[in-house]
Design a protein around this motif. Structure first.
Motif, PDB file in Angstrom:
ATOM      1  N   GLY A   1      33.554   7.329 -15.751  1.00 44.95           N
ATOM      2  CA  GLY A   1      34.311   8.289 -14.960  1.00 44.95           C
ATOM      3  C   GLY A   1      35.737   8.520 -15.413  1.00 44.95           C
ATOM      4  O   GLY A   1      36.612   8.787 -14.587  1.00 44.95           O
ATOM      5  N   THR A   2      35.981   8.449 -16.718  1.00 39.07           N
ATOM      6  CA  THR A   2      37.350   8.567 -17.228  1.00 39.07           C
ATOM      7  C   THR A   2      37.734   9.999 -17.603  1.00 39.07           C
ATOM      8  O   THR A   2      38.857  10.436 -17.325  1.00 39.07           O
ATOM      9  N   TYR A   3      36.839  10.732 -18.222  1.00 45.77           N
ATOM     10  CA  TYR A   3      37.222  11.985 -18.864  1.00 45.77           C
ATOM     11  C   TYR A   3      36.533  13.223 -18.284  1.00 45.77           C
ATOM     12  O   TYR A   3      35.353  13.204 -17.954  1.00 45.77           O
ATOM     13  N   ASP A   4      37.311  14.302 -18.222  1.00 40.36           N
ATOM     14  CA  ASP A   4      36.751  15.621 -17.911  1.00 40.36           C
ATOM     15  C   ASP A   4      36.072  16.212 -19.140  1.00 40.36           C
ATOM     16  O   ASP A   4      35.021  16.846 -19.024  1.00 40.36           O
ATOM     17  N   VAL A   5      36.687  16.026 -20.288  1.00 39.99           N
ATOM     18  CA  VAL A   5      36.125  16.542 -21.545  1.00 39.99           C
ATOM     19  C   VAL A   5      36.279  15.502 -22.642  1.00 39.99           C
ATOM     20  O   VAL A   5      37.371  14.952 -22.845  1.00 39.99           O
TER      21      VAL A   5
ATOM     22  N   ARG B   1      28.509   8.293 -19.983  1.00 39.74           N
ATOM     23  CA  ARG B   1      28.933   7.380 -18.908  1.00 39.74           C
ATOM     24  C   ARG B   1      30.424   7.511 -18.639  1.00 39.74           C
ATOM     25  O   ARG B   1      30.893   7.230 -17.527  1.00 39.74           O
ATOM     26  N   GLY B   2      31.183   7.908 -19.650  1.00 36.86           N
ATOM     27  CA  GLY B   2      32.627   8.023 -19.502  1.00 36.86           C
ATOM     28  C   GLY B   2      33.103   9.310 -18.855  1.00 36.86           C
ATOM     29  O   GLY B   2      34.308   9.499 -18.663  1.00 36.86           O
ATOM     30  N   LEU B   3      32.160  10.197 -18.502  1.00 34.07           N
ATOM     31  CA  LEU B   3      32.542  11.489 -17.928  1.00 34.07           C
ATOM     32  C   LEU B   3      32.807  11.413 -16.428  1.00 34.07           C
ATOM     33  O   LEU B   3      32.121  10.699 -15.694  1.00 34.07           O
ATOM     34  N   LYS B   4      33.776  12.187 -15.975  1.00 30.78           N
ATOM     35  CA  LYS B   4      33.974  12.425 -14.547  1.00 30.78           C
ATOM     36  C   LYS B   4      32.878  13.378 -14.053  1.00 30.78           C
ATOM     37  O   LYS B   4      32.182  14.002 -14.855  1.00 30.78           O
ATOM     38  N   PRO B   5      32.742  13.538 -12.727  1.00 32.03           N
ATOM     39  CA  PRO B   5      31.811  14.552 -12.218  1.00 32.03           C
ATOM     40  C   PRO B   5      32.143  15.924 -12.813  1.00 32.03           C
ATOM     41  O   PRO B   5      33.313  16.304 -12.913  1.00 32.03           O
TER      42      PRO B   5
ATOM     43  N   GLY C   1      32.043  16.655 -15.813  1.00 30.79           N
ATOM     44  CA  GLY C   1      32.579  16.512 -17.160  1.00 30.79           C
ATOM     45  C   GLY C   1      31.579  16.919 -18.235  1.00 30.79           C
ATOM     46  O   GLY C   1      30.363  16.990 -17.989  1.00 30.79           O
ATOM     47  N   VAL C   2      32.101  17.191 -19.433  1.00 29.14           N
ATOM     48  CA  VAL C   2      31.255  17.624 -20.542  1.00 29.14           C
ATOM     49  C   VAL C   2      31.674  16.932 -21.834  1.00 29.14           C
ATOM     50  O   VAL C   2      32.816  16.495 -21.984  1.00 29.14           O
ATOM     51  N   VAL C   3      30.732  16.856 -22.754  1.00 26.53           N
ATOM     52  CA  VAL C   3      30.998  16.419 -24.121  1.00 26.53           C
ATOM     53  C   VAL C   3      30.939  17.653 -25.008  1.00 26.53           C
ATOM     54  O   VAL C   3      29.961  18.413 -24.967  1.00 26.53           O
TER      55      VAL C   3
ATOM     56  N   GLY D   1      37.142  19.538 -14.869  1.00 30.08           N
ATOM     57  CA  GLY D   1      38.530  19.622 -14.456  1.00 30.08           C
ATOM     58  C   GLY D   1      39.482  19.605 -15.646  1.00 30.08           C
ATOM     59  O   GLY D   1      39.068  19.542 -16.809  1.00 30.08           O
ATOM     60  N   HIS D   2      40.766  19.643 -15.347  1.00 31.10           N
ATOM     61  CA  HIS D   2      41.810  19.670 -16.371  1.00 31.10           C
ATOM     62  C   HIS D   2      42.605  18.365 -16.399  1.00 31.10           C
ATOM     63  O   HIS D   2      43.714  18.332 -16.938  1.00 31.10           O
ATOM     64  N   GLY D   3      42.036  17.301 -15.838  1.00 30.21           N
ATOM     65  CA  GLY D   3      42.806  16.077 -15.702  1.00 30.21           C
ATOM     66  C   GLY D   3      43.003  15.305 -16.998  1.00 30.21           C
ATOM     67  O   GLY D   3      44.143  15.085 -17.436  1.00 30.21           O
ATOM     68  N   ARG D   4      41.914  14.882 -17.639  1.00 29.14           N
ATOM     69  CA  ARG D   4      42.039  14.014 -18.817  1.00 29.14           C
ATOM     70  C   ARG D   4      40.953  14.336 -19.836  1.00 29.14           C
ATOM     71  O   ARG D   4      39.789  14.533 -19.491  1.00 29.14           O
ATOM     72  N   ALA D   5      41.341  14.381 -21.100  1.00 31.54           N
ATOM     73  CA  ALA D   5      40.417  14.598 -22.214  1.00 31.54           C
ATOM     74  C   ALA D   5      40.639  13.517 -23.252  1.00 31.54           C
ATOM     75  O   ALA D   5      41.649  12.813 -23.233  1.00 31.54           O
ATOM     76  N   VAL D   6      39.679  13.382 -24.160  1.00 30.20           N
ATOM     77  CA  VAL D   6      39.835  12.461 -25.280  1.00 30.20           C
ATOM     78  C   VAL D   6      39.476  13.193 -26.557  1.00 30.20           C
ATOM     79  O   VAL D   6      38.493  13.929 -26.623  1.00 30.20           O
TER      80      VAL D   6
END
Length: 255
Positions: free
Chosen positions: A156-160, A184-188, A190-192, A91-96
């Motif tokens: 479940g914090t980040y999309d990317v 572990r910090g990825l949303k469904p 999500g990718v690194v 998704g486009h919600g949150r990245a780090v």
């Protein structure tokens, strides 16, 4: 008349074997040195000291190669767009932005694609510069002043999760653990994303000036696999000057 070289000009196989043995011994000794450096706590403190003396500028972030900023961002843009076109795209919600420096990647890339972007950077002066540069952006979330060996997002914090030209500052063990925490910090869906230099020598190369290593792609992939991640995209960054390390862009998902 024969045109063949005289027999004495032929290579001496015993000499070749001796040379190969010598090179292997040198590689083994160098590998031991790199391992010892990484095991020393100074591996992290020396790196922090180095970056604390680097100007908080684009040229400082890119090691004097400010002119590669445009092709770097362009290559990353194309790669990120290809990720969004995948089946089960993030998704486009949150990245780090991991190892964010002065916010170069957040400013020119990530804030265009995500509702919020957090920045993680251990050098306070770089974060201060990022805050100044991004003060008018409504897209910036948190500024986290810490090394990546300590960064542990909530599940479940980040999309990317974006990490670029920074993972050489982590030991192999800490890099594996970093990948596990990011997974572990990825949303469904999500990718690194990893964007890193890789060596062509097949061995880990040590930079004693900034206290970092550059790994061969084979070792990077091995660490990724050990961290229970799989590579779903693997692309080379193009249009960089000759003489620099090859740069690979990897998109990772938990197995």
């Amino acid at each position: 008349m024969s045109t063949e070289e005289p027999a004495c000009a032929a290579a001496d196989p015993e000499a070749d074997t001796a040379d190969n043995d010598s090179e292997e011994e040198e590689d083994e000794e160098y590998a031991k040195k790199v391992k010892l450096v990484q095991e020393n706590p100074a591996f992290y403190t020396d790196a922090a000291a180095y970056w604390n003396n680097v100007p908080a500028t684009v040229n400082g972030m890119l090691g004097g190669f400010a002119h590669i900023n445009a092709p770097d961002i362009c290559g990353s843009e194309i790669f990120l767009q290809s990720i969004f076109k995948m089946k089960n795209a993030p998704g486009h919600g949150r990245a780090v932005d991991c190892g964010a420096g002065i916010g170069r990647i957040t400013k020119h890339l990530l804030q265009k694609h995500f509702g919020k972007v957090d920045l993680v950077e251990q050098c306070q002066s770089f974060l201060d510069r990022a805050k100044e540069s991004l003060k008018s952006s409504p897209k910036v979330g948190e500024y986290l002043c810490q090394g990546l060996q300590h960064f542990a997002p909530e599940p479940g914090t980040y999309d990317v999760v974006w990490s670029q030209w920074v993972l050489g500052h982590l030991t192999d063990e800490d890099l594996e653990n970093f990948f596990r925490r990011m997974a572990r910090g990825l949303k469904p869906n999500g990718v690194v994303v990893v964007k890193e230099n890789v060596t062509s020598s097949g061995i880990v190369e040590l930079d004693e000036q900034d206290s970092s290593v550059t790994r061969p792609e084979s070792l990077l992939l091995e660490i990724i696999d050990k961290a229970a991640l799989r590579v779903i995209k693997n692309t080379k960054q193009n249009n960089l000057p000759k003489g620099l390390y090859e740069v690979k862009m990897l998109c990772l998902r938990p197995k």
